[in-house]
Scaffold this motif. Structure first.
Motif, PDB file in Angstrom:
ATOM      1  N   ASN A  73       0.826  -1.203   0.000  1.00  0.00           N
ATOM      2  CA  ASN A  73       0.000   0.000   0.000  1.00  0.00           C
ATOM      3  C   ASN A  73       0.861   1.254   0.000  1.00  0.00           C
ATOM      4  N   ILE A  74       1.866   1.284   0.842  1.00  0.00           N
ATOM      5  CA  ILE A  74       2.683   2.491   0.968  1.00  0.00           C
ATOM      6  C   ILE A  74       3.474   2.743  -0.318  1.00  0.00           C
ATOM      7  N   THR A  75       3.876   1.694  -0.995  1.00  0.00           N
ATOM      8  CA  THR A  75       4.603   1.840  -2.254  1.00  0.00           C
ATOM      9  C   THR A  75       3.750   2.557  -3.291  1.00  0.00           C
ATOM     10  N   VAL A  76       2.485   2.172  -3.386  1.00  0.00           N
ATOM     11  CA  VAL A  76       1.559   2.816  -4.328  1.00  0.00           C
ATOM     12  C   VAL A  76       1.352   4.279  -3.932  1.00  0.00           C
ATOM     13  N   VAL A  77       1.162   4.526  -2.654  1.00  0.00           N
ATOM     14  CA  VAL A  77       0.949   5.888  -2.157  1.00  0.00           C
ATOM     15  C   VAL A  77       2.158   6.752  -2.482  1.00  0.00           C
ATOM     16  N   VAL A  78       3.348   6.247  -2.210  1.00  0.00           N
ATOM     17  CA  VAL A  78       4.581   6.999  -2.477  1.00  0.00           C
ATOM     18  C   VAL A  78       4.727   7.282  -3.967  1.00  0.00           C
ATOM     19  N   LYS A  79       4.474   6.291  -4.801  1.00  0.00           N
ATOM     20  CA  LYS A  79       4.580   6.498  -6.248  1.00  0.00           C
ATOM     21  C   LYS A  79       3.610   7.569  -6.725  1.00  0.00           C
ATOM     22  N   ASN A  80       2.392   7.544  -6.215  1.00  0.00           N
ATOM     23  CA  ASN A  80       1.404   8.554  -6.615  1.00  0.00           C
ATOM     24  C   ASN A  80       1.786   9.945  -6.133  1.00  0.00           C
ATOM     25  N   LEU A  81       2.293  10.048  -4.902  1.00  0.00           N
ATOM     26  CA  LEU A  81       2.738  11.348  -4.394  1.00  0.00           C
ATOM     27  C   LEU A  81       3.922  11.869  -5.194  1.00  0.00           C
ATOM     28  N   GLU A  82       4.798  10.952  -5.580  1.00  0.00           N
ATOM     29  CA  GLU A  82       5.969  11.341  -6.384  1.00  0.00           C
ATOM     30  C   GLU A  82       5.520  11.791  -7.776  1.00  0.00           C
ATOM     31  N   LYS A  83       4.568  11.075  -8.346  1.00  0.00           N
ATOM     32  CA  LYS A  83       4.026  11.437  -9.665  1.00  0.00           C
ATOM     33  C   LYS A  83       3.401  12.831  -9.629  1.00  0.00           C
ATOM     34  N   ASP A  84       2.743  13.149  -8.500  1.00  0.00           N
ATOM     35  CA  ASP A  84       2.119  14.462  -8.335  1.00  0.00           C
ATOM     36  C   ASP A  84       3.104  15.538  -7.856  1.00  0.00           C
ATOM     37  N   GLU A  85       4.371  15.158  -7.759  1.00  0.00           N
ATOM     38  CA  GLU A  85       5.467  16.063  -7.368  1.00  0.00           C
ATOM     39  C   GLU A  85       5.293  16.634  -5.963  1.00  0.00           C
ATOM     40  N   LEU A  86       4.681  15.843  -5.087  1.00  0.00           N
ATOM     41  CA  LEU A  86       4.502  16.267  -3.704  1.00  0.00           C
ATOM     42  C   LEU A  86       5.637  15.750  -2.816  1.00  0.00           C
ATOM     43  N   ILE A  87       6.321  14.712  -3.294  1.00  0.00           N
ATOM     44  CA  ILE A  87       7.500  14.167  -2.613  1.00  0.00           C
ATOM     45  C   ILE A  87       8.544  13.770  -3.643  1.00  0.00           C
ATOM     46  N   THR A  88       9.753  13.566  -3.170  1.00  0.00           N
ATOM     47  CA  THR A  88      10.798  12.957  -3.995  1.00  0.00           C
ATOM     48  C   THR A  88      11.489  11.894  -3.149  1.00  0.00           C
ATOM     49  N   THR A  89      12.175  10.985  -3.813  1.00  0.00           N
ATOM     50  CA  THR A  89      12.906   9.941  -3.101  1.00  0.00           C
ATOM     51  C   THR A  89      14.387  10.025  -3.472  1.00  0.00           C
ATOM     52  N   TYR A  90      15.211   9.530  -2.564  1.00  0.00           N
ATOM     53  CA  TYR A  90      16.654   9.461  -2.826  1.00  0.00           C
ATOM     54  C   TYR A  90      17.247   8.346  -1.977  1.00  0.00           C
ATOM     55  N   LYS A  91      18.423   7.870  -2.373  1.00  0.00           N
ATOM     56  CA  LYS A  91      19.109   6.819  -1.623  1.00  0.00           C
ATOM     57  C   LYS A  91      19.748   7.421  -0.381  1.00  0.00           C
ATOM     58  N   SER A  92      19.624   6.735   0.722  1.00  0.00           N
ATOM     59  CA  SER A  92      20.216   7.176   1.981  1.00  0.00           C
ATOM     60  C   SER A  92      21.734   7.219   1.848  1.00  0.00           C
ATOM     61  N   LYS A  93      22.346   8.271   2.370  1.00  0.00           N
ATOM     62  CA  LYS A  93      23.808   8.377   2.328  1.00  0.00           C
ATOM     63  C   LYS A  93      24.459   7.362   3.264  1.00  0.00           C
ATOM     64  N   SER A  94      23.798   7.077   4.382  1.00  0.00           N
ATOM     65  CA  SER A  94      24.373   6.154   5.364  1.00  0.00           C
ATOM     66  C   SER A  94      24.107   4.687   5.026  1.00  0.00           C
ATOM     67  N   ASP A  95      23.046   4.411   4.275  1.00  0.00           N
ATOM     68  CA  ASP A  95      22.704   3.038   3.904  1.00  0.00           C
ATOM     69  C   ASP A  95      22.123   3.052   2.495  1.00  0.00           C
ATOM     70  N   LYS A  96      22.957   2.737   1.525  1.00  0.00           N
ATOM     71  CA  LYS A  96      22.555   2.817   0.110  1.00  0.00           C
ATOM     72  C   LYS A  96      21.378   1.903  -0.236  1.00  0.00           C
ATOM     73  N   ARG A  97      21.087   0.924   0.637  1.00  0.00           N
ATOM     74  CA  ARG A  97      19.950   0.032   0.373  1.00  0.00           C
ATOM     75  C   ARG A  97      18.625   0.697   0.725  1.00  0.00           C
ATOM     76  N   SER A  98      18.685   1.737   1.535  1.00  0.00           N
ATOM     77  CA  SER A  98      17.467   2.402   2.008  1.00  0.00           C
ATOM     78  C   SER A  98      17.087   3.583   1.125  1.00  0.00           C
ATOM     79  N   THR A  99      15.797   3.696   0.871  1.00  0.00           N
ATOM     80  CA  THR A  99      15.269   4.831   0.127  1.00  0.00           C
ATOM     81  C   THR A  99      14.675   5.816   1.115  1.00  0.00           C
TER      82      THR A  99
END
Length: 148
Positions: A73-99
């Motif tokens: 569910n959260i993945t879909v929500v995040v993708k939709n918010l990102e599509k609407d330019e309300l959020i952005t995602t990036y790789k964590s500097k301390s843990d490259k596996r984490s978004t």
């Protein structure tokens, strides 16, 4: 003694208490969600934006934990918010596996517009109760945590 449904008085009281609680919860959520919908968001989208707005950048797992939701569910929500330019995602500097997820200026403006209305809505819901009644209700509801 059993009633016409074949259940004892305590079971009947438990059932009617559940029905009353569920009806009240439904009414409360309907009023609460109205301002969120009017702002053009789903309750999950609002929850993500509100968390980012008040807590800063978060990992997807942290948002799931805070919102008590599933990863699908959260993945879909995040993708939709990102599509609407309300959020952005990036790789964590301390843990490259984490978004990490961060709120954009557009997202900040959106939540800054909706959040005060949301608080007004919550205030209108709970003005029905006195301060003492709210404290008693919270105390009663806290007891259900032990059921988990």
């Amino acid at each position: 003694m059993d009633n016409k449904y074949g259940i004892n008085e305590e079971s009947e009281l438990n059932l009617s208490t559940l029905v009353t609680f569920t009806r009240a919860e439904h009414i409360i959520h309907e009023i609460e969600y109205r301002t969120i919908r009017e702002g053009g968001l789903t309750t999950s989208q609002f929850g993500v934006l509100e968390a980012l707005y008040h807590l800063g950048d978060l990992k997807i797992g942290e948002i799931m934990e805070r919102m008590l939701t599933t990863s699908g569910n959260i993945t879909v929500v995040v993708k939709n918010l990102e599509k609407d330019e309300l959020i952005t995602t990036y790789k964590s500097k301390s843990d490259k596996r984490s978004t990490m997820i961060t709120i954009t200026k557009k997202g900040r403006n959106k939540i800054a517009d909706i959040f005060p209305k949301h608080i007004e809505s919550i205030n209108s819901i709970f003005k029905t109760l006195t301060v003492e009644e709210k404290m008693i209700l919270k105390e009663i509801l806290e007891k259900f945590k032990t059921l988990k």
